[in-house]
Design an enzyme around this catalytic site. Structure first.
Site, PDB file in Angstrom:
ATOM      1  CG  HIS A 162      76.509  -8.418   0.460  1.00 55.51           C
ATOM      2  ND1 HIS A 162      75.842  -8.370   1.674  1.00 55.51           N
ATOM      3  CD2 HIS A 162      75.770  -7.681  -0.403  1.00 55.51           C
ATOM      4  CE1 HIS A 162      74.744  -7.650   1.526  1.00 55.51           C
ATOM      5  NE2 HIS A 162      74.679  -7.211   0.290  1.00 55.51           N
ATOM      6  CG  ASP A 195      72.928   2.870   4.848  1.00 55.70           C
ATOM      7  OD1 ASP A 195      73.453   2.857   3.712  1.00 55.70           O
ATOM      8  OD2 ASP A 195      72.858   1.858   5.561  1.00 55.70           O
ATOM      9  CG  MET A 196      72.201   7.469   0.143  1.00 48.99           C
ATOM     10  SD  MET A 196      71.803   9.067  -0.598  1.00 48.99           S
ATOM     11  CE  MET A 196      72.087   8.688  -2.330  1.00 48.99           C
ATOM     12  CB  ALA A 197      71.038   2.125  -3.024  1.00 51.86           C
ATOM     13  CE  LYS A 247      70.067  16.832  -9.142  1.00 55.40           C
ATOM     14  NZ  LYS A 247      69.061  17.541  -8.319  1.00 55.40           N
ATOM     15  N   GLY A 254      67.858   8.590   9.258  1.00 58.99           N
ATOM     16  CA  GLY A 254      68.173   7.546  10.228  1.00 58.99           C
ATOM     17  C   GLY A 254      67.262   7.505  11.434  1.00 58.99           C
TER      18      GLY A 254
END
Length: 354
Positions: free
Chosen positions: A125, A183-185, A234, A316
């Site tokens: 991780h 910054d994304m899951a 998507k 951000g």
């Protein structure tokens, strides 16, 4: 440290918190360089408001280090594969150390070749992807970072977890005090937000976040066994691409092959990362590039707002504002996180920040 607020949150000076986390890690046998890197990554996540990837993770990290799943003193190796590509073997060490080394290598490759791409294998991780892309942007590069993780996401049209939340980040250098950072899951929400937030606080989750063991929507965080892909097909498609770049390119394996973080503490996760840097100066004069970015942002900011928004925000920008605020006023931590840190303080005989 401030007195707890009515909602149970507490603020702790960021430097003191970072030192505390480092000391706990060292007391658990983690090498000094790796303890410093992990502590900095975790605390910075909290400072940016991403508490699901912050110091609340320290407890499970220590279980992994103590159990042997995380190598506390890995020998991270970097191998040049070509003019602009390298690979990093994390030696089952903390993902923060491996991804930081990969970012350093990507920046150096970009300075030499214009572009640098680095694959990371045998890692664990690594926290927030923005931690690495913002470092690249500070070197006047456009940064890219992604990682695969264990199967927590159902595929579009499916009912069982297969993909990871497989986050991806980009950072673009600017003349402002912060870069543009996405910054994304690739899922609706990171599983860590449920595990480290909703479950700890015992609060309901939105019905469109997760499914139970039967593949049915649930609002009970304790019944959530998987989350949904972002935007249906998507996010599902993006998750696959991240898995290919992180798991197949590195050769370490895809999300279904990744080991767990929250149990089997004697087993490494063995996941992969993919980190890249694009040297702006290889394409444009950096000053001109940043001026055009600033003009672009000004035009965005000039757009009339609606639905209660005061201004159009950049990706951000909210996190950057939180970072500035918490650098000055202390890192805000929830009651359950403070309780977990106090327990670690007592167990490892490390003074809690005062």
């Amino acid at each position: 440290m401030s007195d707890p607020k009515p909602d149970g949150t507490t603020r702790i000076d960021s430097d003191q918190l970072r030192t505390f986390v480092e000391d706990v890690l060292r007391s658990g046998g983690v090498g000094s360089e790796h303890a410093e890197r992990v502590a900095d990554g975790l605390v910075r996540a909290d400072m940016r408001g991403v508490s699901s990837h912050g110091v609340s993770r320290l407890e499970v990290y220590m279980k992994k280090f103590e159990g042997g799943g995380f190598n506390p003193s890995p020998e991270i190796t970097v191998t040049r594969l070509g003019d602009a590509v390298s690979s990093v073997d994390a030696d089952d060490g903390p993902g923060q150390s491996a991804a930081y080394a990969a970012t350093t290598e990507a920046i150096e490759l970009a300075e030499e070749c214009g572009v640098g791409m680095v694959s990371v294998t045998n890692s664990n991780h690594f926290g927030t992807a923005a931690y690495y892309t913002e470092r690249a942007s500070s070197a006047d590069c456009i940064g890219l970072a992604m990682t695969n993780v264990g199967s927590d996401v159902i595929p579009y049209g499916g009912s069982e977890p297969f993909l990871g939340t497989n986050p991806i980040s980009f950072s673009v250098p600017t003349n402002r005090s912060f870069p543009i950072t996405l910054d994304m899951a690739t899922s609706v929400v990171a599983m860590g937000r449920i595990q480290e937030g909703s479950r700890r606080e015992d609060t309901e989750i939105p019905a469109d976040w997760a499914v139970d063991e039967n593949g049915e929507p649930t609002t009970d965080p304790h019944e959530a066994v998987a989350v949904r892909p972002l935007g249906g097909p998507k996010g599902y498609g993006l998750g696959i691409i991240v898995d290919v770049l992180c798991g197949v390119v590195s050769g370490v394996g895809t999300s279904p092959d990744v080991g767990p973080l929250y149990d089997a503490f004697d087993e490494p996760m063995r996941l992969g990362h993919f980190v890249g840097a694009i040297d702006v100066s290889a394409f444009r004069d950096v000053a001109e590039f940043k001026r055009e970015i600033d003009d672009y942002v000004d035009r965005l900011k000039a757009i009339e707002t609606r639905d209660g928004f005061d201004e159009v925000m950049l990706p951000g920008e909210i996190e950057a504002a939180r970072l500035r605020d918490q650098r000055e006023t202390g890192v805000e931590l929830g009651a359950s996180t403070v309780e977990s840190l106090r327990a670690l303080s007592e167990y490892y005989d490390v003074p809690f920040p005062q």
